[in-house]
Write a protein that holds these residues in place. Structure first.
Motif, mmCIF file in Angstrom:
data_model
loop_
_atom_site.group_PDB
_atom_site.id
_atom_site.type_symbol
_atom_site.label_atom_id
_atom_site.label_comp_id
_atom_site.label_asym_id
_atom_site.label_seq_id
_atom_site.Cartn_x
_atom_site.Cartn_y
_atom_site.Cartn_z
ATOM 1 N N LEU A 406 0.858 -1.192 0.000
ATOM 2 C CA LEU A 406 0.000 0.000 0.000
ATOM 3 C C LEU A 406 0.888 1.234 0.000
ATOM 4 O O LEU A 406 1.745 1.394 0.867
ATOM 5 C CB LEU A 406 -0.906 0.005 1.239
ATOM 6 C CG LEU A 406 -1.689 1.299 1.499
ATOM 7 C CD1 LEU A 406 -2.642 1.596 0.347
ATOM 8 C CD2 LEU A 406 -2.448 1.209 2.820
ATOM 9 N N ARG A 407 0.688 2.116 -0.976
ATOM 10 C CA ARG A 407 1.459 3.355 -1.078
ATOM 11 C C ARG A 407 0.477 4.528 -1.077
ATOM 12 O O ARG A 407 -0.478 4.550 -1.859
ATOM 13 C CB ARG A 407 2.298 3.373 -2.351
ATOM 14 C CG ARG A 407 3.242 2.186 -2.474
ATOM 15 C CD ARG A 407 3.896 2.147 -3.839
ATOM 16 N NE ARG A 407 4.800 3.276 -4.034
ATOM 17 C CZ ARG A 407 5.262 3.643 -5.216
ATOM 18 N NH1 ARG A 407 4.878 3.007 -6.314
ATOM 19 N NH2 ARG A 407 6.076 4.660 -5.320
ATOM 20 N N SER A 408 0.724 5.503 -0.209
ATOM 21 C CA SER A 408 -0.224 6.604 -0.057
ATOM 22 C C SER A 408 0.288 7.933 -0.565
ATOM 23 O O SER A 408 -0.467 8.883 -0.664
ATOM 24 C CB SER A 408 -0.620 6.753 1.425
ATOM 25 O OG SER A 408 -1.286 5.599 1.879
ATOM 26 N N ASP A 409 1.551 8.035 -0.886
ATOM 27 C CA ASP A 409 2.098 9.332 -1.290
ATOM 28 C C ASP A 409 3.042 9.122 -2.462
ATOM 29 O O ASP A 409 4.223 8.834 -2.287
ATOM 30 C CB ASP A 409 2.837 9.977 -0.112
ATOM 31 C CG ASP A 409 3.313 11.385 -0.433
ATOM 32 O OD1 ASP A 409 2.814 11.952 -1.427
ATOM 33 O OD2 ASP A 409 4.180 11.907 0.297
ATOM 34 N N VAL A 410 2.517 9.259 -3.674
ATOM 35 C CA VAL A 410 3.335 9.062 -4.866
ATOM 36 C C VAL A 410 3.232 10.295 -5.751
ATOM 37 O O VAL A 410 2.225 11.003 -5.757
ATOM 38 C CB VAL A 410 2.900 7.809 -5.662
ATOM 39 C CG1 VAL A 410 2.994 6.562 -4.815
ATOM 40 C CG2 VAL A 410 1.497 7.973 -6.221
ATOM 41 N N SER A 411 4.260 10.554 -6.503
ATOM 42 C CA SER A 411 4.266 11.662 -7.452
ATOM 43 C C SER A 411 3.518 11.251 -8.717
ATOM 44 O O SER A 411 3.223 10.071 -8.942
ATOM 45 C CB SER A 411 5.705 12.035 -7.803
ATOM 46 O OG SER A 411 6.325 10.971 -8.510
ATOM 47 N N ASP A 412 3.221 12.231 -9.563
ATOM 48 C CA ASP A 412 2.607 11.931 -10.849
ATOM 49 C C ASP A 412 3.485 11.004 -11.677
ATOM 50 O O ASP A 412 2.999 10.111 -12.372
ATOM 51 C CB ASP A 412 2.345 13.223 -11.632
ATOM 52 C CG ASP A 412 1.143 13.987 -11.108
ATOM 53 O OD1 ASP A 412 0.311 13.375 -10.415
ATOM 54 O OD2 ASP A 412 1.037 15.195 -11.383
ATOM 55 N N THR A 413 4.797 11.222 -11.589
ATOM 56 C CA THR A 413 5.732 10.379 -12.340
ATOM 57 C C THR A 413 5.646 8.938 -11.869
ATOM 58 O O THR A 413 5.563 7.998 -12.678
ATOM 59 C CB THR A 413 7.167 10.894 -12.171
ATOM 60 O OG1 THR A 413 7.252 12.208 -12.698
ATOM 61 C CG2 THR A 413 8.154 9.987 -12.886
ATOM 62 N N GLU A 414 5.669 8.743 -10.560
ATOM 63 C CA GLU A 414 5.573 7.385 -10.018
ATOM 64 C C GLU A 414 4.253 6.729 -10.385
ATOM 65 O O GLU A 414 4.201 5.529 -10.686
ATOM 66 C CB GLU A 414 5.733 7.431 -8.499
ATOM 67 C CG GLU A 414 7.126 7.805 -8.021
ATOM 68 C CD GLU A 414 7.167 7.975 -6.511
ATOM 69 O OE1 GLU A 414 7.975 7.270 -5.864
ATOM 70 O OE2 GLU A 414 6.393 8.793 -5.978
ATOM 71 N N LEU A 415 3.185 7.516 -10.350
ATOM 72 C CA LEU A 415 1.878 6.960 -10.692
ATOM 73 C C LEU A 415 1.846 6.498 -12.146
ATOM 74 O O LEU A 415 1.382 5.389 -12.459
ATOM 75 C CB LEU A 415 0.796 8.013 -10.447
ATOM 76 C CG LEU A 415 -0.643 7.594 -10.767
ATOM 77 C CD1 LEU A 415 -1.050 6.393 -9.933
ATOM 78 C CD2 LEU A 415 -1.600 8.764 -10.527
ATOM 79 N N ARG A 416 2.355 7.324 -13.036
ATOM 80 C CA ARG A 416 2.363 6.941 -14.449
ATOM 81 C C ARG A 416 3.199 5.695 -14.673
ATOM 82 O O ARG A 416 2.799 4.774 -15.395
ATOM 83 C CB ARG A 416 2.888 8.096 -15.294
ATOM 84 C CG ARG A 416 2.983 7.742 -16.773
ATOM 85 C CD ARG A 416 3.239 8.951 -17.620
ATOM 86 N NE ARG A 416 3.315 8.621 -19.037
ATOM 87 C CZ ARG A 416 3.178 9.497 -20.015
ATOM 88 N NH1 ARG A 416 2.954 10.764 -19.724
ATOM 89 N NH2 ARG A 416 3.272 9.138 -21.273
#
Length: 524
Positions: A406-416
């Motif tokens: 479970l990850r709650s704090d990701v950047s837009d880059t990480e999400l993509r």
């Protein structure tokens, strides 16, 4: 307008100025729409400066303003007079109370009535100066500008503003505390609202105005006010309701969903009642621009009830959100954190809350793990206060050795990159206004298992998805198993993802702007 009136005396951007001096300056800013003459403004200033009698000078100026409003007429001028006198947006009953009083009393009695309620500052942020907005679209961005979060609604606001701000006549605003009046943004707030993800200059973290001048109260008059978020503060909503009814401005609402009313069991305690207050503002709006056909249908159903109150129904239109990957960029460390994940990764993006249906996903995943199927499940989303059972279940599965994160704090880059690294994504929410993770997953070329009805089925229209009943754990497991084990079907869905016609944030922002602008016949 003449510019002879001096700026406020010795005030800092966040300081509270003397109340009556502030009233004079705000009346000066509103002189043209109120019909105030330069002679009256000049006389009030001289009386204040030469005789040091702010009370008498302000009373004289208010008496003149009331006489002008009585002569010119219009509830919009009454609203503006109350707003600039008090330094806050009036409540609906305050506008009617002043209207009735001025039908019976002269300007002197009216000025005393107004002055009696303007003797003290109205908030912890009460700048003396003000701007009357007539030729810009005021965009309400208080939550987006104030918080370092990037939920679905905040993503919409940021993507739109970064496209509008350089070229369009827009004025992003936040609100004072308490929630009584819109104000201009500080540099840091404007950065959060329109330049999210760009490195912030150290100087901008100081609470200084984005404009380089002084922070100002914002009074929209005969313009357009875009409610781009979903505010839930009761005091703010009551004042917005009066703005929509009396200011002469068109309030346009971005309609996300009606879930807190139509599916109240899936939201936190108290949210339904706060959301009902929000809808009391929506019913006085000119237009609702829904983010999907499903959301538009909900809002149309809701607005039909307004005819029982003799109200003009808001126009409800659809402006569908885009199907575009999250923005690329970022550091090599970001990329390394995601591309090293097992290629047989199952991804689920969405806040951890009841209606996102994570317990069903976790049940389906456990059924497959017990079959012996090897895969990694990664959940990305903010954990809500009401999601303790989901968090507990995740802990149980991890303790049992399941490959689950479970990850709650990701950047837009990480999400993509997470979307692109996953073999499939799963988004089986029971109720959505749009379902952005479905559109984003397909845009990244990753097939998605999603809900077979509502806005998620809309987002999946055109291919790249397997549709399931979100209340059927076995159906979810079957779809996941198929995409994990059948390369032929998986490949077909990947190809469908890649051949879909794109809809970008540029498309959405341009179409939304067309909906926000008033028809030519409404332009004064």
């Amino acid at each position: 307008m003449s510019s002879w009136l001096p700026p406020p005396r010795g005030t800092q951007d966040l300081a509270i100025p003397p109340a009556l001096e502030a009233v004079q300056h705000r009346l000066h800013a509103a002189a043209e729409p109120l019909g105030l003459s330069n002679d009256a403004l000049r006389t009030a200033y001289r009386r204040s400066a030469e005789h040091d009698d702010l009370t008498a000078a302000t009373a004289d100026l208010l008496e003149h303003a009331i006489s002008c409003v009585q002569r010119l007429g219009g509830l919009d001028r009454l609203w503006l007079l109350l707003a600039v006198t008090h330094g806050q947006y009036p409540l609906p009953d305050e506008v009617q109370r002043l209207r009735r009083r001025l039908e019976l009393d002269d300007g002197l009695a009216g000025s005393r009535f107004l002055l009696s309620s303007a003797q003290s500052p109205v908030s912890d942020f009460s700048p003396m100066t003000a701007t009357i907005v007539r030729d810009q679209v005021v965009v309400d961005t208080g939550h987006t500008a104030g918080w370092d979060l990037n939920t679905g609604i905040q993503r919409v606001v940021r993507e739109v503003l970064r496209r509008w701000a350089p070229e369009r006549p827009v004025l992003p605003v936040a609100w004072t505390r308490p929630q009584s009046c819109a104000r201009t943004l500080t540099a840091a707030e404007l950065h959060r609202a329109a330049r999210w993800g760009v490195q912030l200059d150290a100087e901008a973290t100081i609470a200084k105005p984005a404009s380089g001048g002084s922070l100002q109260l914002v009074f929209p008059w005969r313009t357009t006010y875009l409610l781009a978020e979903v505010p839930l503060e009761p005091e703010r909503l009551r004042r917005l309701s009066a703005l929509a009814r009396y200011s002469g401005s068109r309030v346009v609402v971005v309609g996300y969903d009606l879930i807190p009313i139509t599916n109240a069991a899936t939201v936190g305690p108290g949210l339904a009642s706060s959301f009902a207050q929000y809808l009391s503002t929506v019913k006085h709006s000119a237009k609702v621009v829904a983010i999907s056909e499903t959301a538009a249908a909900e809002f149309r159903g809701f607005t039909r009830a307004f005819s029982a109150q003799g109200l003009r129904l808001p126009e409800v239109v659809t402006c569908q959100l885009p199907a575009e990957p999250p923005p690329a960029g970022g550091s090599g460390a970001d990329k390394q954190a995601v591309v090293t994940v097992d290629a047989r990764m199952v991804l689920s993006v969405g806040s951890i809350e009841v209606r996102k249906n994570h317990l069903a996903l976790l049940q389906a995943a456990e059924l497959l793990w017990r079959e012996g199927l090897a895969f990694r499940l990664q959940l990305i989303g903010k954990v809500s206060l009401e999601s303790a059972d989901v968090v507990d279940r995740i802990a149980e599965l991890r303790d049992a050795g399941r490959d689950l994160e479970l990850r709650s704090d990701v950047s837009d880059t990480e999400l993509r990159l997470a979307y692109e690294a996953a073999r499939l994504s799963v988004f089986v929410s029971t109720h959505e206004g749009y379902g952005l993770p479905v559109a984003e997953s397909i845009a990244c070329g990753t097939p998605v298992v999603t809900t077979r009805y509502g806005s998620t089925a809309e987002a999946a229209r055109g291919g790249g998805a397997v549709l399931v009943d979100p209340h059927d754990d076995d159906a979810i497991a079957d779809a996941m198993r198929t995409l994990l084990t059948r390369d032929d079907l998986h490949g077909e869905l990947v190809q469908q993802c890649r051949t879909r016609a794109p809809r970008t944030w540029d498309d959405y922002a341009a179409e939304l702007w067309d909906h926000v602008l008033p028809p030519p016949r409404e332009i004064a």
